[in-house]
Design a protein around this motif. Structure first.
Motif, PDB file in Angstrom:
ATOM      1  N   GLU A 113      -3.258 -21.457 -44.483  1.00  0.00           N
ATOM      2  CA  GLU A 113      -2.643 -22.611 -45.138  1.00  0.00           C
ATOM      3  C   GLU A 113      -1.157 -22.738 -44.782  1.00  0.00           C
ATOM      4  O   GLU A 113      -0.653 -23.842 -44.553  1.00  0.00           O
ATOM      5  CB  GLU A 113      -2.823 -22.516 -46.652  1.00  0.00           C
ATOM      6  CG  GLU A 113      -4.259 -22.715 -47.106  1.00  0.00           C
ATOM      7  CD  GLU A 113      -4.863 -24.021 -46.617  1.00  0.00           C
ATOM      8  OE1 GLU A 113      -4.199 -25.067 -46.758  1.00  0.00           O
ATOM      9  OE2 GLU A 113      -5.978 -23.997 -46.075  1.00  0.00           O
ATOM     10  N   HIS A 114      -0.467 -21.607 -44.741  1.00  0.00           N
ATOM     11  CA  HIS A 114       0.952 -21.672 -44.392  1.00  0.00           C
ATOM     12  C   HIS A 114       1.119 -22.075 -42.926  1.00  0.00           C
ATOM     13  O   HIS A 114       2.041 -22.824 -42.580  1.00  0.00           O
ATOM     14  CB  HIS A 114       1.627 -20.330 -44.654  1.00  0.00           C
ATOM     15  CG  HIS A 114       3.117 -20.382 -44.524  1.00  0.00           C
ATOM     16  ND1 HIS A 114       3.893 -21.324 -45.163  1.00  0.00           N
ATOM     17  CD2 HIS A 114       3.992 -19.617 -43.808  1.00  0.00           C
ATOM     18  CE1 HIS A 114       5.166 -21.138 -44.865  1.00  0.00           C
ATOM     19  NE2 HIS A 114       5.250 -20.114 -44.038  1.00  0.00           N
ATOM     20  N   SER A 115       0.228 -21.607 -42.061  1.00  0.00           N
ATOM     21  CA  SER A 115       0.292 -22.001 -40.650  1.00  0.00           C
ATOM     22  C   SER A 115       0.089 -23.501 -40.502  1.00  0.00           C
ATOM     23  O   SER A 115       0.766 -24.159 -39.694  1.00  0.00           O
ATOM     24  CB  SER A 115      -0.777 -21.242 -39.847  1.00  0.00           C
ATOM     25  OG  SER A 115      -0.550 -19.858 -39.874  1.00  0.00           O
ATOM     26  N   LYS A 116      -0.851 -24.057 -41.273  1.00  0.00           N
ATOM     27  CA  LYS A 116      -1.072 -25.504 -41.214  1.00  0.00           C
ATOM     28  C   LYS A 116       0.202 -26.266 -41.583  1.00  0.00           C
ATOM     29  O   LYS A 116       0.547 -27.274 -40.942  1.00  0.00           O
ATOM     30  CB  LYS A 116      -2.204 -25.902 -42.163  1.00  0.00           C
ATOM     31  CG  LYS A 116      -3.592 -25.498 -41.698  1.00  0.00           C
ATOM     32  CD  LYS A 116      -4.646 -25.910 -42.721  1.00  0.00           C
ATOM     33  CE  LYS A 116      -6.038 -25.514 -42.271  1.00  0.00           C
ATOM     34  NZ  LYS A 116      -7.072 -25.868 -43.288  1.00  0.00           N
ATOM     35  N   ALA A 117       0.901 -25.767 -42.606  1.00  0.00           N
ATOM     36  CA  ALA A 117       2.130 -26.437 -43.031  1.00  0.00           C
ATOM     37  C   ALA A 117       3.201 -26.337 -41.954  1.00  0.00           C
ATOM     38  O   ALA A 117       3.894 -27.313 -41.651  1.00  0.00           O
ATOM     39  CB  ALA A 117       2.628 -25.830 -44.337  1.00  0.00           C
ATOM     40  N   VAL A 118       3.349 -25.149 -41.349  1.00  0.00           N
ATOM     41  CA  VAL A 118       4.366 -24.937 -40.309  1.00  0.00           C
ATOM     42  C   VAL A 118       4.072 -25.784 -39.084  1.00  0.00           C
ATOM     43  O   VAL A 118       4.987 -26.327 -38.446  1.00  0.00           O
ATOM     44  CB  VAL A 118       4.443 -23.445 -39.941  1.00  0.00           C
ATOM     45  CG1 VAL A 118       5.290 -23.231 -38.691  1.00  0.00           C
ATOM     46  CG2 VAL A 118       5.008 -22.636 -41.106  1.00  0.00           C
ATOM     47  N   ARG A 124       0.604 -29.447 -29.963  1.00  0.00           N
ATOM     48  CA  ARG A 124       0.361 -28.387 -28.984  1.00  0.00           C
ATOM     49  C   ARG A 124       0.080 -27.026 -29.633  1.00  0.00           C
ATOM     50  O   ARG A 124      -0.015 -26.021 -28.931  1.00  0.00           O
ATOM     51  CB  ARG A 124       1.560 -28.258 -28.042  1.00  0.00           C
ATOM     52  CG  ARG A 124       1.784 -29.472 -27.149  1.00  0.00           C
ATOM     53  CD  ARG A 124       0.719 -29.564 -26.082  1.00  0.00           C
ATOM     54  NE  ARG A 124       0.949 -30.666 -25.160  1.00  0.00           N
ATOM     55  CZ  ARG A 124       0.198 -30.903 -24.090  1.00  0.00           C
ATOM     56  NH1 ARG A 124      -0.823 -30.122 -23.823  1.00  0.00           N
ATOM     57  NH2 ARG A 124       0.466 -31.929 -23.306  1.00  0.00           N
ATOM     58  N   ALA A 125      -0.051 -26.987 -30.949  1.00  0.00           N
ATOM     59  CA  ALA A 125      -0.321 -25.725 -31.636  1.00  0.00           C
ATOM     60  C   ALA A 125      -1.180 -26.000 -32.857  1.00  0.00           C
ATOM     61  O   ALA A 125      -1.036 -27.031 -33.522  1.00  0.00           O
ATOM     62  CB  ALA A 125       0.972 -25.031 -32.042  1.00  0.00           C
ATOM     63  N   THR A 126      -2.081 -25.055 -33.158  1.00  0.00           N
ATOM     64  CA  THR A 126      -2.981 -25.223 -34.293  1.00  0.00           C
ATOM     65  C   THR A 126      -3.379 -23.855 -34.822  1.00  0.00           C
ATOM     66  O   THR A 126      -3.085 -22.826 -34.216  1.00  0.00           O
ATOM     67  CB  THR A 126      -4.230 -26.032 -33.878  1.00  0.00           C
ATOM     68  OG1 THR A 126      -4.982 -26.372 -35.041  1.00  0.00           O
ATOM     69  CG2 THR A 126      -5.111 -25.238 -32.927  1.00  0.00           C
ATOM     70  N   ILE A 127      -4.060 -23.853 -35.965  1.00  0.00           N
ATOM     71  CA  ILE A 127      -4.560 -22.632 -36.583  1.00  0.00           C
ATOM     72  C   ILE A 127      -6.057 -22.776 -36.810  1.00  0.00           C
ATOM     73  O   ILE A 127      -6.518 -23.837 -37.244  1.00  0.00           O
ATOM     74  CB  ILE A 127      -3.843 -22.320 -37.915  1.00  0.00           C
ATOM     75  CG1 ILE A 127      -4.429 -21.088 -38.623  1.00  0.00           C
ATOM     76  CG2 ILE A 127      -3.864 -23.523 -38.846  1.00  0.00           C
ATOM     77  CD1 ILE A 127      -4.079 -19.775 -37.993  1.00  0.00           C
ATOM     78  N   ALA A 128      -6.801 -21.718 -36.504  1.00  0.00           N
ATOM     79  CA  ALA A 128      -8.237 -21.685 -36.744  1.00  0.00           C
ATOM     80  C   ALA A 128      -8.537 -20.592 -37.763  1.00  0.00           C
ATOM     81  O   ALA A 128      -8.074 -19.459 -37.621  1.00  0.00           O
ATOM     82  CB  ALA A 128      -8.998 -21.400 -35.445  1.00  0.00           C
ATOM     83  N   ALA A 129      -9.292 -20.936 -38.796  1.00  0.00           N
ATOM     84  CA  ALA A 129      -9.709 -19.954 -39.791  1.00  0.00           C
ATOM     85  C   ALA A 129     -10.963 -19.261 -39.269  1.00  0.00           C
ATOM     86  O   ALA A 129     -12.061 -19.832 -39.292  1.00  0.00           O
ATOM     87  CB  ALA A 129      -9.979 -20.632 -41.127  1.00  0.00           C
TER      88      ALA A 129
END
Length: 271
Positions: A113-118, A124-129
């Motif tokens: 969740e914090h990565s999504k906010a950042v 060019r950048a994303t987070i995968a759970a």
């Protein structure tokens, strides 16, 4: 019971420490709970240099990322990325190549969740759970597939994460082999990993006991055991070495904290 902060995702147990949030505390971050801070303080009491170990680990990661960018790699997969703090992978990569793609992967809801906010608004950048223990689930995740072309070289970062996987139950070496086989020639593997530091046996043993209270106990491996993760890769010079000695920006001094020598690092190239 700890009061739940407003930024904490619902459904997570905030009364059990998390390794990603403990690491966030070591690096000076703020997305951790009191239970994480308590575990971190106990680890520091047992091994006072452990925050410097975290900093040395992050510094090595940045050097390895710069190396990969220098090779022309434009895709980065950081598994077990934790909570993004200052100087994380996408910042290092995009300072050198704004067109490169970075995918973070973590199974901690706070980190996700914090990565999504950042990363909000960063195309060019994303987070995968996803969970490293299910490598096919990582490779097939829609966010991984959206930003990364696995037919082209990728820099795979397994930074301070493999020491939370066991040989038997988690099949740590099999996990890395599955990821390796999915990578195109020219890909790079970056590994950092905890190891026993003979000058600090008692201190490290106490720190390891503290990590056993989390959901992911710490498993220390020898240099030879860490080198096994590079099967199928050309292990680049200087091989598997302690963190400050992997291609340092300047020669390490004589006053290195023994704690930072409790981490190993290596980089391999897939032919």
């Amino acid at each position: 019971m700890t009061e739940r902060p407003s930024w904490a995702p619902p459904g997570i147990d905030i009364n059990v420490p998390s390794v990603s949030r403990v690491y966030d505390y070591f690096l000076g971050g703020s997305h951790n709970f009191e239970v994480d801070r308590e575990a971190a303080r106990k680890a520091i009491e047992a091994m006072p240099g452990i925050p410097r170990l975290g900093q040395a680990n992050r510094a090595m990661m940045r050097r390895a990322v710069r190396y990969a960018v220098g090779r022309g790699i434009t895709q980065f997969l950081d598994i077990g990325s934790g909570i993004p703090t200052f100087g994380n992978v996408h910042e290092v990569v995009h300072a050198l190549n704004p067109e490169a793609n970075v995918v973070y992967v973590d199974n901690d809801p706070v980190a996700v969740e914090h990565s999504k906010a950042v990363l909000d608004g960063n195309k060019r950048a994303t987070i995968a759970a996803a969970d490293l223990r299910n490598p096919r689930g990582v490779l097939d995740h829609p966010e991984v597939r959206r930003l990364l072309d696995l037919d082209r070289p990728v820099a795979l970062l397994l930074v301070a994460v493999l020491h939370f996987l066991s040989d038997d139950e988690d099949d740590a070496y099999g996990v890395v082999a599955t990821l390796r086989d999915a990578l195109a020639p020219g890909s790079v593997l970056v590994v950092t990993h905890g190891t026993q530091q003979t000058e600090m046996n008692e201190d490290q043993d106490e720190a390891v006991k503290i990590y056993r209270r989390t959901r992911t106990p710490l498993i220390l491996r020898s240099p030879d055991e860490v080198e096994r993760f590079f099967t199928g890769f050309e292990l680049l010079e200087p091989g598997v070495v302690t963190l400050p000695y992997w291609r340092p920006d300047s020669p390490p001094g004589d006053d290195i904290d023994p704690a930072v020598l409790a981490g190993l690092a290596g980089v391999g190239l897939k032919a």
